[in-house]
Design a protein around this motif. Structure first.
Motif, PDB file in Angstrom:
ATOM      1  N   GLU A 294      -2.837 -11.351 -38.526  1.00  0.00           N
ATOM      2  CA  GLU A 294      -2.423 -12.973 -37.891  1.00  0.00           C
ATOM      3  C   GLU A 294      -3.256 -13.839 -37.144  1.00  0.00           C
ATOM      4  OE1 GLU A 294       0.847 -13.418 -37.517  1.00  0.00           O
ATOM      5  OE2 GLU A 294       1.855 -11.474 -37.725  1.00  0.00           O
ATOM      6  N   VAL A 295      -4.427 -12.886 -37.165  1.00  0.00           N
ATOM      7  CA  VAL A 295      -5.383 -13.148 -36.049  1.00  0.00           C
ATOM      8  C   VAL A 295      -6.294 -14.305 -37.377  1.00  0.00           C
ATOM      9  CG1 VAL A 295      -7.655 -13.398 -35.292  1.00  0.00           C
ATOM     10  CG2 VAL A 295      -5.459 -12.332 -33.879  1.00  0.00           C
ATOM     11  N   ILE A 296      -5.986 -13.738 -38.092  1.00  0.00           N
ATOM     12  CA  ILE A 296      -6.858 -13.892 -39.783  1.00  0.00           C
ATOM     13  C   ILE A 296      -6.229 -15.154 -40.012  1.00  0.00           C
ATOM     14  CG2 ILE A 296      -8.140 -13.919 -42.167  1.00  0.00           C
ATOM     15  CD1 ILE A 296      -9.032 -10.695 -40.819  1.00  0.00           C
ATOM     16  N   ASN A 303      -1.685 -18.870 -45.009  1.00  0.00           N
ATOM     17  CA  ASN A 303      -0.911 -18.310 -44.985  1.00  0.00           C
ATOM     18  C   ASN A 303      -2.058 -17.440 -45.837  1.00  0.00           C
ATOM     19  OD1 ASN A 303      -0.547 -19.296 -47.110  1.00  0.00           O
ATOM     20  ND2 ASN A 303       0.792 -19.223 -47.579  1.00  0.00           N
ATOM     21  N   LEU A 304      -0.935 -16.289 -44.891  1.00  0.00           N
ATOM     22  CA  LEU A 304      -1.986 -15.091 -45.366  1.00  0.00           C
ATOM     23  C   LEU A 304      -2.071 -14.615 -46.634  1.00  0.00           C
ATOM     24  CD1 LEU A 304      -3.103 -12.115 -44.099  1.00  0.00           C
ATOM     25  CD2 LEU A 304      -0.879 -11.034 -43.956  1.00  0.00           C
ATOM     26  N   VAL A 551      15.343 -18.738 -39.047  1.00  0.00           N
ATOM     27  CA  VAL A 551      14.454 -18.582 -39.523  1.00  0.00           C
ATOM     28  C   VAL A 551      14.858 -19.041 -41.152  1.00  0.00           C
ATOM     29  CG1 VAL A 551      12.750 -16.678 -40.337  1.00  0.00           C
ATOM     30  CG2 VAL A 551      13.445 -16.729 -38.304  1.00  0.00           C
ATOM     31  N   THR A 552      13.669 -19.650 -41.564  1.00  0.00           N
ATOM     32  CA  THR A 552      14.296 -20.340 -43.328  1.00  0.00           C
ATOM     33  C   THR A 552      13.158 -19.699 -43.941  1.00  0.00           C
ATOM     34  OG1 THR A 552      12.658 -21.792 -43.236  1.00  0.00           O
ATOM     35  CG2 THR A 552      15.119 -22.673 -42.804  1.00  0.00           C
ATOM     36  N   ASP A 553      11.817 -19.416 -43.795  1.00  0.00           N
ATOM     37  CA  ASP A 553      10.431 -18.401 -44.693  1.00  0.00           C
ATOM     38  C   ASP A 553       9.732 -18.070 -43.817  1.00  0.00           C
ATOM     39  OD1 ASP A 553       9.037 -18.272 -46.949  1.00  0.00           O
ATOM     40  OD2 ASP A 553       9.273 -20.250 -47.409  1.00  0.00           O
ATOM     41  N   HIS A 554       8.297 -17.787 -44.278  1.00  0.00           N
ATOM     42  CA  HIS A 554       7.082 -16.874 -43.461  1.00  0.00           C
ATOM     43  C   HIS A 554       6.790 -17.959 -42.672  1.00  0.00           C
ATOM     44  CE1 HIS A 554       7.318 -14.250 -46.218  1.00  0.00           C
ATOM     45  NE2 HIS A 554       6.820 -14.332 -47.631  1.00  0.00           N
ATOM     46  N   ASP A 555       5.703 -17.079 -41.388  1.00  0.00           N
ATOM     47  CA  ASP A 555       5.466 -18.950 -41.057  1.00  0.00           C
ATOM     48  C   ASP A 555       6.066 -19.741 -40.051  1.00  0.00           C
ATOM     49  OD1 ASP A 555       2.856 -17.458 -41.337  1.00  0.00           O
ATOM     50  OD2 ASP A 555       2.150 -18.648 -42.806  1.00  0.00           O
TER      51      ASP A 555
END
Lengths: 647, 97
Positions: A294-296, A303-304, A551-555
């Motif tokens: 999360e932090v990075i 996004n990750l 919610v629809t997607d990541h982030d």
């Protein structure tokens, strides 16, 4: 039993602690009474079922235990700082390394992680609380009572002294007749109840209470690691429960599960202990990986990288972690086939872990990195943890392990995995989520002092231990002669531990300073972050979300901000159903503590009598039909207006 | 929600106690050879596990088929690793010869 056997006497250090503990307790009682805060404490904290408050209590307890375990560590470092030191005697040293290990793993790492999970995970998945709020309170209070029971051991009755692994036959009643090891068996059992309940609670919360639209594969990474860790808890902790129960039967009721003379097998203890103990280290490190993710992602402003690969690798790590436990006792005399198989499974764990390291690096690649304190901890984690990982692969080779086994090389290795892996993560998590918990940021400048002192101190302390370990110094040695030549390196290590302690002091000062002077005007989203917990106020309103997010997607929160969906309409706000506070968890846990205390001293009849309290508490709980209360929509709307401002 | 007496739980609870006492009885009070005792106790253990799964874990009641299959296979995996693994390790080492 005479009074002078009940209290530990004869050591000035311990006498000093006894007086200090007594004065602190009297002081606290007087202070709370003077400030008339008892009612507030009871209503707002002791009986609360709010996941955020429970999380904060876990974190406070974890920080206190960090201090206690840290003092143990400093005492060991002082004792070994020079050849033939006479600061601690052998018995006292044995007690100190035992409690250091137990406290740091079970009462520092676990509560800090479970505390942060408690605060953050329900917010991240858009839930109003965990699935079983009252059980959550019981988890905290059993952990806390277990921890306190374990902690009083050094002033009442004497501490356990057979190492945090408490191997038989040493830990058996034949060689350790004192009550110390009873504390180990009973206190960890009580705390373990809470951990197991937390595991179940988190699994149900994640599987059943995610906001609509949040498919498992759209869930933030920290919640994913929480889910996998919880599954590991449910898989591994029962093994420890059984092992401790057998230990209790052996020690208190005269059974012989682990004594050769009675037809038992001490190796069975090692086997059961590490069947739990190895998954346990992944239980503490996986949520830490989630925090770094999360932090990075937040501070690289991307996004990750490789989300699916991340999920697959944490599941793979969890799966493999159940298959490697023998690498803790290659030298026990297993067959060559056993050692070879476990050598290979152990080395395989490096593969998914390596995948994660590269994913974090690729997340940072071409990102616009912001060097906040949280991010600094994540950056320091990668090289330091890699040293721990690489030495781990060295230890994984069974044949080579005969050289490293039980030396300070091993001790240095696991401190290089657990401190960057867990402690750095907890620091990153605390700096990152602190505003969510308390409504202000920790000071960045003091935080830099904390960071540099701690990281430099950590390396100064543990790097020399690799070398004295390779030079033949076994772990748990309380003294050594000058001719060994270890003096200079261990001296550096001792100085390093002081720097480490200064780093911790800087954190404490930072908390104090920020509590008094930091700006309270930070809004809900001070880091411009990506996940749903930042869609709430800081500190979070008691009902979390006025309206359950779609919610629809990541982030999702990042998308909400981009698409301007981060507002609410008055007509959508409904009454919110909340769980009521309950006194049962704390009463039940204290009852367990009392019974546990009697069992430690082997006063079985008293323990049996007081067990009625536990059974009574459970029955009372079954008849508790409190269905909670509602917060009216009007009040919710007013609260939302207050922090959003622009409605 | 309909409230009814939890008969399944009571039966399961009593059966668990009875099976445990039975195993103790076989181990302490009978003259079978160790090998026979182990087989009998092992059989009781498996029966006990079934009682737990059906009476307490509601294995037969769930609607989510996929989740149930994952749960059961993971449990079997754990049981095999823990039981078979421990027997393998503790009976093949130097101490066993």
């Amino acid at each position: 039993m005479k009074l002078d056997e009940f209290f530990v006497t004869g050591d000035p250090l311990i006498l000093g602690s006894q007086i200090a503990i007594g004065l602190t307790m009297v002081g606290l009682v007087v202070l709370i009474t003077y400030l008339k805060k008892w009612k507030w404490l009871w209503n707002e904290w002791f009986t609360t079922v709010d996941h955020k408050k429970i999380g904060i209590m876990y974190i406070i307890a974890g920080v206190l235990m960090f201090f206690r375990g840290g003092v143990d560590g400093l005492m060991m470092k002082a004792q070994t700082s020079r050849p033939n030191m006479e600061f601690l005697d052998a018995q006292h040293y044995d007690e100190v390394f035992t409690t250091h290990g137990v406290v740091m793993i079970l009462f520092m790492a676990m509560p800090l992680l479970i505390g942060i999970i408690n605060v953050v995970m329900p917010l991240q998945i858009g839930a109003r609380d965990v699935a079983f709020p009252k059980l959550n309170a019981l988890s905290f209070w059993t952990f806390f009572v277990g921890a306190m029971l374990f902690n009083i051991s050094f002033v009442i009755g004497g501490s356990p002294d057979a190492g945090w692994t408490s191997y038989f036959p040493l830990a058996g009643s034949e060689f350790s007749p004192d009550v110390g090891n009873n504390y180990y068996a009973i206190a960890l059992q009580i705390a373990g109840v809470g951990t197991l309940a937390s595991g179940i609670n988190f699994i149900v919360t994640i599987l059943k209470m995610r906001a609509p639209g949040m498919k498992l594969m759209k869930m933030p990474m920290f919640s994913w690691t929480t889910l996998v860790t919880s599954v590991l808890i449910v898989a591994a902790f029962p093994i420890f429960t059984v092992a401790l129960a057998l230990m209790t039967l052996d020690r208190i009721f005269g059974a012989h599960f682990f004594t050769v003379a009675g037809g038992g097998d001490p190796m069975l203890w090692l086997n059961l202990f590490w069947l739990w103990g190895h998954p346990e280290v992944y239980i503490v490190v996986l949520p830490a990986f989630g925090m770094f993710s999360e932090v990075i992602a937040t501070f690289s402003r991307k996004n990750l990288f490789g989300y699916t690969a991340m999920v697959v690798s944490i599941v793979a790590i969890a799966f493999l972690s159940m298959l490697v436990w023998v690498h803790h006792f290659y030298t026990m005399g297993n067959s060559a086939a056993v050692n070879s198989v476990f050598s290979i499974t152990t080395m395989m764990i490096a593969i998914p872990t390596g995948v994660k390291i590269f994913n974090w690096l690729f997340t940072m690649r071409k990102g616009r990195i912001k060097f906040t304190n949280a991010m600094l901890w994540a950056l320091a984690f990668i090289p330091n943890f890699t040293i721990g990982g690489v030495t781990g692969v060295m230890l994984a080779m069974a044949a080579a392990d005969y050289q490293y086994h039980n030396t300070l090389f091993l001790v240095a290795h696991f401190h290089y995995t657990l401190i960057p892996g867990v402690v750095f993560a907890v620091f990153a998590g605390l700096y990152y989520w602190w505003p969510k918990m308390f409504g202000f940021k920790l000071n960045e400048k003091i935080g830099k002092w904390h960071f540099w002192l701690f990281v430099i101190g950590f390396n100064l302390t543990f790097m020399p231990m690799f070398f004295v370990g390779l030079d033949g110094m076994s772990r748990r040695m309380y003294t050594y002669s000058e001719s060994t030549g270890w003096g200079p390196l261990l001296g550096i290590s001792a100085v390093g531990s002081l720097v480490l302690a200064a780093g911790f002091a800087a954190l404490v000062y930072n908390i104090y300073w920020s509590f008094r002077y930091a700006s309270r005007d930070i809004g809900g989203d001070p880091w411009d972050a990506r996940t749903l917990e930042w869609a709430t106020a800081s500190p979070v309103q008691e009902y979390n979300f006025a309206i359950t997010p779609q919610v629809t997607d990541h982030d999702e929160f990042w998308l909400m901000k981009k698409q301007g969906r981060n507002t609410i309409k008055k007509e959508d706000v409904k009454d919110i159903h909340m769980p009521s506070n309950s006194a049962i968890p704390i009463i039940l846990s204290v009852a367990m503590g009392i019974v546990g205390f009697f069992l430690v001293f082997e006063w079985v009849t008293l323990a049996a009598i007081f067990s009625v309290l536990i059974i009574g508490g459970l029955i009372a709980n079954s008849f508790d039909y409190d269905d909670g209360y509602h917060i009216p929509a009007k009040k919710v709307w007013e609260t939302e207006q207050k922090w959003r401002g622009d409605l | 929600m309909k409230k009814h007496f939890p008969m399944n739980h009571v039966i399961g609870f009593l059966l668990s106690i009875a099976l445990t006492l039975f195993a103790l009885f076989i181990a302490f009070e009978t003259d079978f050879t160790t090998n026979v005792k182990l087989w009998i106790i092992g059989a009781f253990a498996i029966f006990q596990a079934l009682v737990q799964l059906i009476m307490f874990m509601h294995m037969t009641e769930g609607k989510a088929k996929v989740a149930n299959i994952i749960n059961i296979s993971y449990s079997v995996f754990l049981a095999v690793v823990i039981v078979a693994g421990s027997i393998w390790i503790l009976t093949t080492g130097h101490a066993a010869h």
